[in-house]
Design a protein around this motif. Structure first.
Motif, PDB file in Angstrom:
ATOM      1  N   ASN A   1       1.300   4.232  -2.901  1.00  0.00           N
ATOM      2  CA  ASN A   1       1.299   5.670  -2.609  1.00  0.00           C
ATOM      3  C   ASN A   1       2.517   6.349  -3.231  1.00  0.00           C
TER       4      ASN A   1
ATOM      5  N   LYS B   1       4.208   9.528   6.362  1.00  0.00           N
ATOM      6  CA  LYS B   1       3.047   9.119   7.166  1.00  0.00           C
ATOM      7  C   LYS B   1       2.541   7.754   6.728  1.00  0.00           C
ATOM      8  N   SER B   2       2.618   7.494   5.427  1.00  0.00           N
ATOM      9  CA  SER B   2       2.172   6.206   4.909  1.00  0.00           C
ATOM     10  C   SER B   2       3.082   5.074   5.370  1.00  0.00           C
TER      11      SER B   2
ATOM     12  N   SER C   1       2.282   4.213   9.069  1.00  0.00           N
ATOM     13  CA  SER C   1       0.848   4.120   9.325  1.00  0.00           C
ATOM     14  C   SER C   1       0.556   3.014  10.344  1.00  0.00           C
ATOM     15  N   ILE C   2      -0.614   3.085  10.954  1.00  0.00           N
ATOM     16  CA  ILE C   2      -1.025   2.066  11.929  1.00  0.00           C
ATOM     17  C   ILE C   2      -1.078   0.694  11.265  1.00  0.00           C
ATOM     18  N   GLY C   3      -1.567   0.677  10.020  1.00  0.00           N
ATOM     19  CA  GLY C   3      -1.650  -0.591   9.294  1.00  0.00           C
ATOM     20  C   GLY C   3      -0.294  -1.243   9.124  1.00  0.00           C
ATOM     21  N   ASN C   4       0.737  -0.442   8.872  1.00  0.00           N
ATOM     22  CA  ASN C   4       2.082  -0.998   8.723  1.00  0.00           C
ATOM     23  C   ASN C   4       2.615  -1.525  10.048  1.00  0.00           C
TER      24      ASN C   4
ATOM     25  N   GLU D   1       0.835  -1.206   0.000  1.00  0.00           N
ATOM     26  CA  GLU D   1       0.000   0.000   0.000  1.00  0.00           C
ATOM     27  C   GLU D   1       0.871   1.258   0.000  1.00  0.00           C
ATOM     28  N   THR D   2       1.951   1.229   0.764  1.00  0.00           N
ATOM     29  CA  THR D   2       2.885   2.354   0.783  1.00  0.00           C
ATOM     30  C   THR D   2       3.567   2.490  -0.573  1.00  0.00           C
TER      31      THR D   2
END
Length: 267
Positions: A137, A168-169, A172-175, A133-134
């Motif tokens: 981005n 920020k990506s 991220s919390i997901g990472n 996902e990063t």
């Protein structure tokens, strides 16, 4: 005399436009790398450099080797990893080339700076595999910035904000919930700790840079500079910078982590 001075200045400007960002960020990466390695050694001792070097040094040296082959240099000796010698050298690539070949002489510049691009390519590839996902981005930011036609204050601020979004990506919390993220972070630290150029790299690159300067000078003498001007230097520099910024971000993260470890160790 005035014509010669103008010719020299014009060629210098064109050389800076083509290579200046690479050189500038190369020195910045070198500074970050030196501070990071120093902090890791203060926190974990002299063996800390081998921990990061186990991955970072082979990536560094393989980058030299691949670039040498692309520019048709002959590799005479290669060492992907060794314990630091008296000069701190942990690996090397020795190569020879035909000094009558302009292509191979120009290649010295790209062989010298190859670890920057090899390290960036490795980290982006790792990003694609571990935190896709990063990576998506990053590609979005790259495609957005490459369409910039004019450099002004608002454009620069827009580019800076886009890469702040990339940071920020990454964090991220997901990472943080993704175990692969920690693999990405560790390997990226290893690579960015050895992405900078050694004195031997800079010396080799300077040979190629000199040849590039004289090629541009000859083009200007014969009135062929229109081919340089036709090349969209704005898009070129934004594209190059977009990749280099990834290395700066990850090198800066490495520096901050190394600094944090020193503080924790002192406490």
């Amino acid at each position: 005399m005035k014509f010669l001075i103008q010719l020299f200045i014009k060629t210098c400007i064109e050389t800076v436009n083509l290579t200046g960002m690479l050189i500038l960020i190369g020195f910045l990466l070198g500074m970050l790398r030196n501070y990071s390695v120093r902090n890791f050694q203060r926190g974990f001792g002299s063996k800390a450099v081998m921990i990061t070097g186990f991955i970072g040094v082979p990536v560094h040296e393989l980058s030299h080797a691949i670039a040498a082959l692309l520019f048709k240099h002959r590799i005479t000796a290669i060492k992907l990893l060794q314990r630091p010698d008296v000069n701190g050298v942990m690996g090397y690539v020795e190569h020879s080339y035909n000094q009558n070949s302009i292509y191979q002489q120009v290649g010295n510049f790209f062989i010298g700076i190859a670890p920057i691009f090899g390290g960036i390519a490795s980290m982006i590839g790792l990003m694609h595999v571990t935190i896709p996902e990063t990576y998506n981005n990053f590609v979005y930011i790259l495609m957005k910035n490459v369409h910039v036609e004019v450099i002004d204050k608002s454009t620069i601020m827009g580019i800076l904000y886009s890469y702040l979004g990339l940071v920020k990506s990454i964090f991220s919390i997901g990472n943080f919930e993704n175990p692969h993220f920690y693999i990405f972070l560790f390997i990226s630290i290893c690579i960015s700790s050895h992405i900078s150029l050694s004195l031997a790299d800079i010396k080799g690159a300077s040979i190629g840079l000199t040849v590039i300067f004289f090629i541009l000078l000859i083009l200007n003498i014969f009135g062929l500079s229109k081919y340089i001007q036709a090349f969209n230097l704005i898009k070129y520099n934004i594209l190059i910078t977009s990749f280099l910024v990834v290395a700066v971000i990850l090198s800066l993260i490495t520096f901050l982590i190394s600094l944090s470890l020193v503080v924790i160790r002192k406490n």
